[in-house]
Design a protein around this motif. Structure first.
Motif, PDB file in Angstrom:
ATOM      1  N   GLN A  81       0.831  -1.196   0.000  1.00 59.09           N
ATOM      2  CA  GLN A  81       0.000   0.000   0.000  1.00 59.09           C
ATOM      3  C   GLN A  81       0.870   1.251   0.000  1.00 59.09           C
ATOM      4  O   GLN A  81       0.564   2.242  -0.680  1.00 59.09           O
ATOM      5  CB  GLN A  81      -0.921  -0.014   1.227  1.00 59.09           C
ATOM      6  N   GLN A  83       3.876   1.585  -1.261  1.00 64.11           N
ATOM      7  CA  GLN A  83       4.492   1.775  -2.574  1.00 64.11           C
ATOM      8  C   GLN A  83       3.516   2.422  -3.548  1.00 64.11           C
ATOM      9  O   GLN A  83       3.877   3.314  -4.318  1.00 64.11           O
ATOM     10  CB  GLN A  83       4.975   0.430  -3.124  1.00 64.11           C
ATOM     11  N   ARG A  84       2.273   1.959  -3.532  1.00 60.03           N
ATOM     12  CA  ARG A  84       1.280   2.560  -4.426  1.00 60.03           C
ATOM     13  C   ARG A  84       1.022   4.016  -4.060  1.00 60.03           C
ATOM     14  O   ARG A  84       0.882   4.877  -4.929  1.00 60.03           O
ATOM     15  CB  ARG A  84      -0.024   1.758  -4.373  1.00 60.03           C
ATOM     16  N   ALA A  87       3.790   6.205  -5.233  1.00 59.96           N
ATOM     17  CA  ALA A  87       3.707   6.440  -6.676  1.00 59.96           C
ATOM     18  C   ALA A  87       2.757   7.599  -6.981  1.00 59.96           C
ATOM     19  O   ALA A  87       3.048   8.452  -7.827  1.00 59.96           O
ATOM     20  CB  ALA A  87       3.245   5.168  -7.392  1.00 59.96           C
ATOM     21  N   ARG A  88       1.624   7.650  -6.287  1.00 63.19           N
ATOM     22  CA  ARG A  88       0.682   8.759  -6.480  1.00 63.19           C
ATOM     23  C   ARG A  88       1.314  10.081  -6.042  1.00 63.19           C
ATOM     24  O   ARG A  88       1.135  11.116  -6.694  1.00 63.19           O
ATOM     25  CB  ARG A  88      -0.595   8.498  -5.688  1.00 63.19           C
ATOM     26  N   PRO A 123       4.771  -2.077  -6.770  1.00 66.29           N
ATOM     27  CA  PRO A 123       3.451  -2.169  -7.387  1.00 66.29           C
ATOM     28  C   PRO A 123       2.845  -0.781  -7.588  1.00 66.29           C
ATOM     29  O   PRO A 123       3.100   0.136  -6.817  1.00 66.29           O
ATOM     30  CB  PRO A 123       2.641  -2.969  -6.359  1.00 66.29           C
ATOM     31  N   GLY A 124       2.046  -0.651  -8.628  1.00 65.73           N
ATOM     32  CA  GLY A 124       1.359   0.609  -8.870  1.00 65.73           C
ATOM     33  C   GLY A 124       2.219   1.687  -9.480  1.00 65.73           C
ATOM     34  O   GLY A 124       1.792   2.837  -9.595  1.00 65.73           O
TER      35      GLY A 124
END
Length: 747
Positions: A81, A83-84, A87-88, A123-124
């Motif tokens: 979570q 990592q995603r 990214a945002r 991820p993401g």
């Protein structure tokens, strides 16, 4: 679960009409919430930072600080979570850094994000990488490296399209429009801006709409379509007010003032009536811009607008000189050699020449106006400078020089399709300067020397431009409708390719299609049979011809292939039925094709290979061409022979349509080089350099020999790669299946 206050803030922010309420809601939550979770705190700070960054350059610093606080709060989240979420954060930080003008920091952040995405560690990140490519494209465009910018925009387009991100696609369309506009393709640039605007209106992205309206306004201003430019800028201003973006409001106020001044200058041309009301309104907008934002660059543009508006009005040397001095003092810290300093110095010369001409001293006005035009070449003020210069030269009886300037005006209007300027100029000449028209007519009838005859010829050209303006506009509108239809057809054809390929343990596969033009005639499909999941059907087809004429043929092949699959047990039977169905349509065309059927239980491949499609099997370092029938599917002479092949572990099968390799034969007429040997070498190098089917297909297209081949014999090109792998390989099973790709919009 997010607190209800944060949910309400999200609603306010996503509506894009209430950023102030959204910020107030977040601030209230941060003040009143007791012991919030780290997840809630991180999201609240992220939301606050995103809203601030999208409210303009002046609030980006506070927005970046909020994003940093969000990243710190996210440290306690579970790893996937976190990592995603990071990214945002990276995406918002990228756009904020670019908006503040810190292109070096934006470039470094984007490159770091791409490295993480390519390594597949987080991820993401794939979606964030698309935004990174877009920002890098903008950075390269700003530096003048249009080739790199075009390539990065292409990659961003493909990524956004695969993930169905409308917001990202709209931004890419804006970037393509700016590239086209800078290269002089204003008509195509307008179509991309309009497409971006439609997407943003569909997703209610008011901040994005404001950006695109500003792009359209600047495009119309360059083409001297002043009413359209004013309308676009006013739309941008209204959206910026709704968003609370004072920086954008100030910029738009300056743009509107500039448009109003240009309308006044055009109305005054060649003895026209004064337009003091327009000039007064222009000055009002520039003063409003000064009140909105205290920024050196904005102040320079606002004071420049005030100076030029004063110079275009009744002669007032003292007022114009004072405004020029204010602008000079403001620019002193930046230096006269900066880009902004040179531009402002050029407009100061323009203002000096405008005042001298209006003070009935055209001979002295010519020199500063000539210098201004040289410095303003390529800017939106160039035509205004030329218009002032030709009037000063004519009033000073410098007929030959006036002829040269009118020629430059003619070339510039043609380049930027500024037909509205040509129409207005011809009308002004006819209505306000009949004595000039008479002199030009006499010159055209042989009553003067060569310069006057050239001037008469240019005058007649402008009259012709005025008479044919309506026809040009109708032709332009019809062309735009046709171009839109082609773009929509290209989207439909692109959607016929598979978005995802079936996941098969022990088989790595990927397909890549590059059309010759926006619309292509190549097709490939790979799918499981619903009644027999162990059976994998493969079709690669190349319709005769390319472009619009080949697109319906490709759709016909796909529909017929899918219709006949359920009732056939062999590839030969499928090929015969397919040929009869397509032949009965009455279309006197053919299809080169590869039809295959893999039984995944024993890896037996049954196949049919027709006409100009080549299949190469790579096994243990040897590259063998599979035997083909020189027959076209759909023609009366069609003959079919089914063949079989046992796929062994490590085998790689390349299927290539003729657009990929035909140029190797066309380029070699001497027989000194074997084109098939060249193609085999390309395939060997692709396998040696790559680790999966996707990278092998891309390596084929990136090979110099294939690039030369595609340039020598332009056609749609397709490569499909099937690689037999170890079924127990965790790495292969973890990799997502390949998907069909095409090039994006025609750049």
């Amino acid at each position: 679960m997010l607190n209800e206050w944060l949910q309400q803030a999200v609603w306010f922010e996503r509506s894009r009409d209430h950023p102030g309420r959204a910020l107030a809601t977040v601030a209230r939550w941060l003040r009143s919430t007791v012991s919030p979770s780290r997840e809630q705190t991180a999201y609240a700070q992220f939301l606050r930072g995103r809203i601030l960054c999208r409210q303009g350059k002046e609030k980006c610093t506070a927005g970046l600080a909020a994003l940093s606080a969000a990243e710190e709060a996210a440290s306690g989240m579970p790893e996937p979570q976190r990592q995603r979420f990071r990214a945002r954060l990276a995406v918002e930080r990228l756009y904020a850094l670019f908006q503040t003008g810190d292109t070096l920091a934006a470039e470094a952040e984007a490159e770091d994000l791409l490295k993480v995405a390519l390594a597949g560690e987080a991820p993401g990140v794939a979606s964030a990488a698309a935004h990174a490519r877009f920002i890098l494209a903008r950075v390269h465009h700003a530096r003048g490296d249009t080739r790199a910018a075009r390539m990065l925009l292409q990659q961003a387009y493909d990524a956004f399209r695969r993930s169905c991100q409308a917001w990202g696609l709209a931004r890419v369309y804006d970037g393509i429009g700016q590239l086209l506009e800078d290269s002089g393709h204003c008509g195509r640039a307008e179509r991309f801006y309009r497409t971006s605007l439609r997407i943003k209106q569909g997703i209610e992205d008011n901040a994005g709409q404001a950006i695109t309206q500003g792009n359209l306004g600047r495009l119309y201003l360059r083409r001297y379509d002043l009413p359209a430019a004013e309308e676009a800028f006013r739309q941008d201003l209204a959206l910026s007010r709704r968003l609370g973006d004072r920086t954008s409001q100030a910029i738009m106020a300056n743009h509107i003032g500039r448009v109003l001044r240009k309308r006044a200058v055009m109305g005054q041309a060649f003895g026209g009536s004064p337009a003091n009301d327009l000039l007064a309104s222009a000055s009002t907008h520039h003063r409003r811009s000064l009140e909105l934002v205290q920024d050196v660059v904005n102040d320079c543009h606002a004071r420049q607008g005030l100076m030029l508006a004063a110079a275009a009005g009744p002669p007032d040397v003292e007022a114009t000189t004072a405004l020029r001095q204010d602008l000079h003092d403001l620019l002193a810290p930046l230096g006269s050699e900066s880009e902004l300093g040179r531009y402002m110095a050029a407009t100061a010369l323009l203002a000096e020449g405008m005042q001298l001409r209006r003070a009935h001293d055209p001979a002295r006005a010519v020199k500063p106006l000539e210098e201004a035009c040289i410095a303003l070449a390529g800017t939106e003020d160039y035509l205004e400078g030329l218009l002032e210069l030709v009037q000063a030269q004519w009033q000073a009886k410098q007929v030959g020089a006036a002829w040269d300037t009118l020629r430059r005006i003619e070339e510039t209007t043609q380049r930027y399709r500024a037909f509205a300027f040509a129409e207005t100029l011809a009308t002004q000449l006819a209505q306000k300067a009949p004595e000039l028209c008479n002199a030009l007519t006499l010159a055209g009838n042989g009553g003067a020397g060569e310069p006057e005859r050239g001037l008469a010829s240019t005058w007649m050209h402008f009259v012709h431009e005025a008479e044919t303006f309506d026809q040009r506009e109708r032709y332009r509108q019809r062309t735009e409708v046709l171009e839109d239809e082609i773009d929509r057809t290209a989207d439909v054809v692109r959607d016929l390719l598979p978005r995802k390929l079936p996941r098969v343990a022990g088989l790595d596969m990927f397909g890549l299609v590059i059309p010759f033009d926006r619309v292509g005639g190549d097709q490939f499909q790979i799918q499981r049979r619903s009644e027999e999941p162990s059976i994998l059907d493969i079709a690669v087809a190349d319709a005769e011809g390319h472009g619009l004429s080949a697109a319906p043929l490709m759709a016909m092949f796909r529909a017929a292939w899918q219709a006949h699959l359920p009732g056939t047990t062999t590839v030969a039977e499928l090929a015969q039925r397919l040929s009869r169905t397509l032949g009965d349509t009455g279309v006197f065309k053919g299809w080169a094709s590869f039809l295959g059927r893999i039984d995944c239980r024993d890896w037996q491949l049954e196949y049919f290979l027709a006409a100009d499609t080549i299949a190469l099997l790579c096994r243990g370092g040897d590259v063998t061409r599979l035997k083909a029938d020189m027959s076209w599917v759909g023609r009366d002479s069609f003959r079919c022979e089914e063949r079989r092949l046992q796929l062994e572990l490590g085998d790689v099968l390349f299927i290539l349509t003729d657009g990929t390799w035909m140029g190797l034969f066309a380029a070699d007429c001497s027989g000194a080089v074997d084109p098939l040997a060249e193609l085999r070498e390309v395939v060997r190098e692709a396998i040696a350099r790559s680790h999966d089917a996707k990278s092998m297909a891309e390596a084929v297209f990136s090979a110099d020999r294939i690039r030369r081949s595609m340039a020598a014999a332009p056609d749609d090109a397709t490569v499909v790669v099937l690689r037999r792998t170890d079924e127990s390989s965790d790495a292969e099973n973890a990799r997502p299946p390949g998907a069909g790709q095409t090039c994006g919009p025609n750049l």
